[in-house]
Scaffold this motif. Sequence first.
Motif, PDB file in Angstrom:
ATOM      1  N   TRP A 192       0.860  -1.195   0.000  1.00 13.98           N
ATOM      2  CA  TRP A 192       0.000   0.000   0.000  1.00 13.98           C
ATOM      3  C   TRP A 192       0.894   1.243   0.000  1.00 13.98           C
ATOM      4  O   TRP A 192       0.705   2.144  -0.783  1.00 13.98           O
ATOM      5  N   ARG A 193       1.897   1.235   0.888  1.00 20.89           N
ATOM      6  CA  ARG A 193       2.866   2.336   0.895  1.00 20.89           C
ATOM      7  C   ARG A 193       4.073   1.954   1.750  1.00 20.89           C
ATOM      8  O   ARG A 193       3.930   1.352   2.804  1.00 20.89           O
ATOM      9  N   VAL A 194       5.270   2.320   1.257  1.00 21.72           N
ATOM     10  CA  VAL A 194       6.506   2.165   2.028  1.00 21.72           C
ATOM     11  C   VAL A 194       6.901   3.556   2.511  1.00 21.72           C
ATOM     12  O   VAL A 194       6.869   4.507   1.728  1.00 21.72           O
ATOM     13  N   PHE A 195       7.275   3.667   3.772  1.00 21.76           N
ATOM     14  CA  PHE A 195       7.652   4.971   4.322  1.00 21.76           C
ATOM     15  C   PHE A 195       9.167   5.081   4.458  1.00 21.76           C
ATOM     16  O   PHE A 195       9.854   4.077   4.680  1.00 21.76           O
ATOM     17  N   SER A 196       9.673   6.300   4.322  1.00 23.30           N
ATOM     18  CA  SER A 196      11.113   6.518   4.467  1.00 23.30           C
ATOM     19  C   SER A 196      11.440   6.670   5.951  1.00 23.30           C
ATOM     20  O   SER A 196      10.558   6.994   6.749  1.00 23.30           O
ATOM     21  N   GLU A 197      12.711   6.458   6.284  1.00 23.67           N
ATOM     22  CA  GLU A 197      13.167   6.567   7.682  1.00 23.67           C
ATOM     23  C   GLU A 197      12.694   7.863   8.331  1.00 23.67           C
ATOM     24  O   GLU A 197      12.211   7.867   9.455  1.00 23.67           O
ATOM     25  N   ASP A 198      12.854   8.972   7.611  1.00 24.18           N
ATOM     26  CA  ASP A 198      12.539  10.254   8.272  1.00 24.18           C
ATOM     27  C   ASP A 198      11.039  10.536   8.388  1.00 24.18           C
ATOM     28  O   ASP A 198      10.638  11.448   9.099  1.00 24.18           O
ATOM     29  N   TRP A 218       5.450   5.971  14.828  1.00 22.62           N
ATOM     30  CA  TRP A 218       6.483   5.713  15.826  1.00 22.62           C
ATOM     31  C   TRP A 218       7.767   6.389  15.345  1.00 22.62           C
ATOM     32  O   TRP A 218       8.178   6.176  14.190  1.00 22.62           O
ATOM     33  N   GLY A 219       8.360   7.213  16.196  1.00 26.70           N
ATOM     34  CA  GLY A 219       9.580   7.916  15.770  1.00 26.70           C
ATOM     35  C   GLY A 219       9.286   9.090  14.843  1.00 26.70           C
ATOM     36  O   GLY A 219      10.208   9.748  14.370  1.00 26.70           O
ATOM     37  N   GLY A 220       8.014   9.370  14.590  1.00 25.52           N
ATOM     38  CA  GLY A 220       7.654  10.447  13.672  1.00 25.52           C
ATOM     39  C   GLY A 220       6.998  11.623  14.378  1.00 25.52           C
ATOM     40  O   GLY A 220       6.778  12.665  13.771  1.00 25.52           O
ATOM     41  N   VAL A 243       4.694   7.686  18.664  1.00 27.58           N
ATOM     42  CA  VAL A 243       3.228   7.679  18.615  1.00 27.58           C
ATOM     43  C   VAL A 243       2.815   6.289  18.135  1.00 27.58           C
ATOM     44  O   VAL A 243       3.232   5.844  17.070  1.00 27.58           O
ATOM     45  N   THR A 244       2.023   5.588  18.956  1.00 27.58           N
ATOM     46  CA  THR A 244       1.811   4.160  18.692  1.00 27.58           C
ATOM     47  C   THR A 244       0.477   3.815  18.045  1.00 27.58           C
ATOM     48  O   THR A 244       0.424   2.929  17.192  1.00 27.58           O
ATOM     49  N   SER A 245      -0.608   4.476  18.479  1.00 27.50           N
ATOM     50  CA  SER A 245      -1.899   4.070  17.926  1.00 27.50           C
ATOM     51  C   SER A 245      -2.965   5.133  18.173  1.00 27.50           C
ATOM     52  O   SER A 245      -2.774   6.037  18.990  1.00 27.50           O
ATOM     53  N   LEU A 257      -8.327   9.567  20.186  1.00 27.43           N
ATOM     54  CA  LEU A 257      -7.438   9.276  21.298  1.00 27.43           C
ATOM     55  C   LEU A 257      -6.137   8.714  20.734  1.00 27.43           C
ATOM     56  O   LEU A 257      -6.161   7.865  19.841  1.00 27.43           O
ATOM     57  N   VAL A 258      -5.009   9.217  21.233  1.00 30.73           N
ATOM     58  CA  VAL A 258      -3.688   8.867  20.702  1.00 30.73           C
ATOM     59  C   VAL A 258      -2.846   8.285  21.832  1.00 30.73           C
ATOM     60  O   VAL A 258      -2.715   8.905  22.894  1.00 30.73           O
ATOM     61  N   THR A 259      -2.280   7.102  21.632  1.00 33.08           N
ATOM     62  CA  THR A 259      -1.377   6.525  22.639  1.00 33.08           C
ATOM     63  C   THR A 259       0.077   6.728  22.212  1.00 33.08           C
ATOM     64  O   THR A 259       0.389   6.803  21.016  1.00 33.08           O
ATOM     65  N   THR A 260       0.973   6.815  23.208  1.00 34.13           N
ATOM     66  CA  THR A 260       2.394   7.021  22.920  1.00 34.13           C
ATOM     67  C   THR A 260       3.229   6.146  23.869  1.00 34.13           C
ATOM     68  O   THR A 260       2.685   5.538  24.790  1.00 34.13           O
ATOM     69  N   ALA A 261       4.529   6.079  23.601  1.00 37.52           N
ATOM     70  CA  ALA A 261       5.401   5.203  24.386  1.00 37.52           C
ATOM     71  C   ALA A 261       6.625   5.945  24.896  1.00 37.52           C
ATOM     72  O   ALA A 261       7.143   6.851  24.248  1.00 37.52           O
ATOM     73  N   ARG A 262       7.088   5.514  26.066  1.00 39.20           N
ATOM     74  CA  ARG A 262       8.244   6.117  26.713  1.00 39.20           C
ATOM     75  C   ARG A 262       9.470   5.206  26.608  1.00 39.20           C
ATOM     76  O   ARG A 262      10.609   5.639  26.762  1.00 39.20           O
TER      77      ARG A 262
END
Length: 295
Positions: A192-198, A218-220, A243-245, A257-262
């Motif tokens: 469907w789509r490949v994302f770049s590292e950045d 995540w990481g974005g 940012v996870t979900s 609602l947005v979940t994130t990770a530490r």
Amino acid sequence: MDLNHTLPQAIWPAELLLGEGPVWEARTGRFFFVDIHGCALHAWTPATDARQSWKMPERIGWLIPRKNGDGYMAGFQSGIVHLTLEPELRWEPVAQPHPGEPSVRLNDAKADAFGRIWAGSMDNDDPARCKGRLARLDPDLQCTVVETGIYIANGPAIAPDARWMLHTDSFLNTVYRYTLDASGNITDKSVWRVFSEDEGTPDGMTLDSEGRVWVAFWGGACIRCFTPDAECLQTIAIPASQVTSISFGGADLQTMLVTTARVGLGDAELAQYPLSGSVFTLRTGATGVLPLAFG
Ligand code: BGC
Ligand code: CA
């Protein structure tokens, strides 16, 4: 496209290690979400700001309500369980998509219009091991592994009519599209789509009522909105790097609602994003679709 959104508000600065699996339960008017590494389930009721937390016996990746109102299905590290929260916490093993592989854990899942659950897994200790699978749990509790050779199975998003599904391998930064049929076969796997590292790593996903695809990165430090054909319409910054979900909910299905990770963040990243591990809400200008239940 110009959907006006509000700024994300940290409604629960919970310092979650790996916040995940947000889902709206209309019947009780609350959002659930998990802390996978914290082995905990949490609920937040927007109307009253009530907060509930349950300690889980092992890592938990997701929670899906059952249609008959008899509790929930949940993805524990060791497999799928039937979970009862009220009046007291109980669980009963139902299926094990990865028997004899204790380092593999269930990561993310969704129910579809046929009342089935699609659940993916990953190697918790070494995600580069390619031990992840995608499994389907039918309403009669029959569990079928439909794909192996996945690194980090993430964010299924399933069309309301269950004719297609998006599923992600976060390790490969790739979202795939599959055709589904009524018997639960998946065919025509395509990128469907490949994302770049950045751009960050695609993680949890949800669809809105216009068929747009919302993806957490995540990481974005952001979420993005795409057309069904993977064209990016909008990027919304979130003040947390991992940012996870995401999930739409609230009475009008317009609160996101947005979940994130530490987990894994160093001092510099925590100084830049002190709210990492919080749960955020915002209004995106879009309306979600009601999450489906199992059974
Ligand atoms: C997984 C994490 C992983 C992240 C990014 C999450 O869904 O639970 O373990 O690091 O996705 O790939
Ligand atoms: Ca995820």
